[in-house]
Motif scaffolding. Structure first.
Motif, PDB file in Angstrom:
ATOM      1  N   ALA A  91      44.713  33.731  50.589  1.00 37.01           N
ATOM      2  CA  ALA A  91      44.022  33.655  49.294  1.00 37.01           C
ATOM      3  C   ALA A  91      42.696  32.907  49.430  1.00 37.01           C
ATOM      4  N   LEU A  92      42.692  31.802  50.166  1.00 35.48           N
ATOM      5  CA  LEU A  92      41.463  31.042  50.388  1.00 35.48           C
ATOM      6  C   LEU A  92      40.452  31.848  51.201  1.00 35.48           C
ATOM      7  N   LEU A  93      40.947  32.588  52.176  1.00 37.72           N
ATOM      8  CA  LEU A  93      40.068  33.417  53.001  1.00 37.72           C
ATOM      9  C   LEU A  93      39.367  34.471  52.156  1.00 37.72           C
ATOM     10  N   PHE A  94      40.108  35.160  51.297  1.00 36.66           N
ATOM     11  CA  PHE A  94      39.502  36.182  50.449  1.00 36.66           C
ATOM     12  C   PHE A  94      38.532  35.559  49.450  1.00 36.66           C
ATOM     13  N   MET A  95      38.857  34.374  48.953  1.00 38.39           N
ATOM     14  CA  MET A  95      37.947  33.677  48.047  1.00 38.39           C
ATOM     15  C   MET A  95      36.637  33.344  48.755  1.00 38.39           C
ATOM     16  N   ALA A  96      36.726  32.849  49.995  1.00 44.59           N
ATOM     17  CA  ALA A  96      35.522  32.493  50.752  1.00 44.59           C
ATOM     18  C   ALA A  96      34.660  33.711  51.040  1.00 44.59           C
ATOM     19  N   ILE A  97      35.283  34.813  51.403  1.00 47.80           N
ATOM     20  CA  ILE A  97      34.536  36.040  51.691  1.00 47.80           C
ATOM     21  C   ILE A  97      33.821  36.532  50.429  1.00 47.80           C
ATOM     22  N   ALA A  98      34.550  36.575  49.306  1.00 44.69           N
ATOM     23  CA  ALA A  98      33.970  37.077  48.055  1.00 44.69           C
ATOM     24  C   ALA A  98      32.809  36.201  47.592  1.00 44.69           C
ATOM     25  N   SER A  99      32.980  34.884  47.669  1.00 39.98           N
ATOM     26  CA  SER A  99      31.921  33.984  47.197  1.00 39.98           C
ATOM     27  C   SER A  99      30.662  34.134  48.044  1.00 39.98           C
ATOM     28  N   THR A 100      30.835  34.322  49.348  1.00 41.07           N
ATOM     29  CA  THR A 100      29.684  34.472  50.234  1.00 41.07           C
ATOM     30  C   THR A 100      28.991  35.814  50.017  1.00 41.07           C
TER      31      THR A 100
END
Length: 398
Positions: free
Chosen positions: A368-377
């Motif tokens: 979940a954190l990984l997908f959040m980081a990708i989306a925000s970037t």
């Protein structure tokens, strides 16, 4: 087939797939190559490739190959974190401490609060908290994941937008530098183990004393020698930090932080960061993808990622808006800065990797954190570009 041959097949896949996606898909505007590499790591992991092609996945990414790739990934990310620590210019931050402090306080504090509230909600359900975590460690870790800014990727994006060397770019670097320091300080706090407190205090005290001596030696060395000795210092600090129970990433950051960026040629440092990203960091992205499991179900992971993304973005934008009101920034500047400081990518993924390694979060939380980081970037450039054009047009008219 020998392990060497399988290892080389894995490397071929790791480098080929993201390149073709990036180049043929022309993703550079919203997803630079580094983001595509992270996404490819997820696609090649057990959550996607392992699920669709389990036999092929087990053949290519067998235990021997994964062990070899993991060693490369460790060293790659240690060098990357060392560069991030070395490039922090604490003198500039101190010179502008009032403005930088106010901005960092709100830009870091508000998303941290929002992230902690989200984590508190997640803690009510099973499958998110790691087996060795106390609740406060989990909540603070998730909160800081929502607040972090990835300084190296921020530099990369601002270079593309040609604002890195402009006054606003240098201001944003100062704000992000404080964020970077806070991230590693919070990580050290989360990893503090009172059963091993004597080891950790010994490390911190020893690092302070040896670091002072190392600075005295390094400043007298020729620049070519500093690069080489810096790698020795990096490996030693990483070992000692891991021995103490903190984590080798904390040691890697401290190893760079104690050095002055002015001791190294800036162009060479930029080239080193570029080549590390190009040559060995893709291996780290794959190792990251290998940790993306859906332990609580794929739908729950994506829902958690969406909520975390909202908390992160809202927190950053509200935080910079409050800072802009206090410091009387021009109209539109707060949103521009907020979206740039939203860049997460590598540093947040490294931070989450440490939390996962220490079993403070589960694989599902990590995903979940990984997908959040990708989306925000990926949102950064599309959201910043029109705002930057309006801000430049307003400044030109003035």
């Amino acid at each position: 087939m020998s392990t060497t041959e399988t290892f080389l097949i894995a490397l071929t896949i790791i480098y080929t797939v993201p390149y073709f996606i990036w180049r043929l898909g022309k993703t550079d505007y919203f997803a630079p190559l580094v983001v595509v590499q992270i996404l490819t790591g997820v696609l090649l992991g057990p959550g996607v490739m392992g699920r669709w092609f389990p036999d092929y996945f087990a053949f290519v990414f067998n235990d021997a190959v994964i062990q070899s790739l993991t060693g490369l990934a460790w060293w790659a990310v240690m060098i990357f974190v060392w560069i991030a620590g070395t490039e922090l210019n604490l003198q500039k931050v101190w010179t502008n401490r009032l403005e930088s402090g106010i901005t960092a306080l709100f830009a870091l504090g508000v998303p941290l609060l929002f992230g902690c509230l989200t984590a508190a909600g997640m803690s009510l359900f099973e499958g998110w908290i790691g087996p060795k975590a106390m609740t406060w460690q989990f909540i603070l870790g998730i909160g800081m994941s929502c607040a972090v800014t990835a300084l190296p990727i921020l530099i990369l994006l601002m270079e593309k937008m040609t604002i890195l060397r402009k006054p606003i770019g240098q201001r944003i670097l100062r704000y992000a530098s404080i964020d970077d320091i806070a991230v590693w300080a919070v990580l050290a706090l989360i990893l503090m183990d009172w059963q091993r407190a004597s080891k950790q205090l010994t490390f911190l005290l020893g690092f302070s004393l040896l670091g002072y001596g190392f600075r005295k030696i390094a400043v007298r060395l020729p620049e070519a020698d500093r690069w080489y000795v810096g790698m020795i210092w990096l490996a030693a600090c990483g070992f000692c930090a891991d021995w103490s129970g903190l984590h080798f990433m904390v040691g890697a950051f401290l190893a760079g932080l104690i050095l002055d960026g002015d001791w190294f040629d800036q162009q060479q440092m930029d080239a080193l960061r570029h080549h590390v990203l190009l040559i060995i960091m893709p291996v780290f992205f794959l190792s990251t993808g290998l940790k993306t499991h859906w332990g609580v179900g794929g739908t729950a992971v994506f829902i958690a990622a969406a909520v975390l993304l909202i908390a992160s973005i809202a927190g950053k934008l509200i935080g910079t808006w409050l800072a802009g009101k206090i410091l009387h920034w021009p109209k539109g500047e707060a949103a521009l800065i907020g979206w740039l400081l939203q860049t997460k990518a590598l540093i947040m993924i490294i931070f989450a990797n440490v939390l996962l390694d220490k079993q403070i979060i589960t694989n599902a939380t990590f995903a979940a954190l990984l997908f959040m980081a990708i989306a925000s970037t990926m949102l950064t450039v599309p959201m910043v570009t029109p705002r930057l054009k309006r801000l430049e047009a307003t400044a030109s008219e003035s």
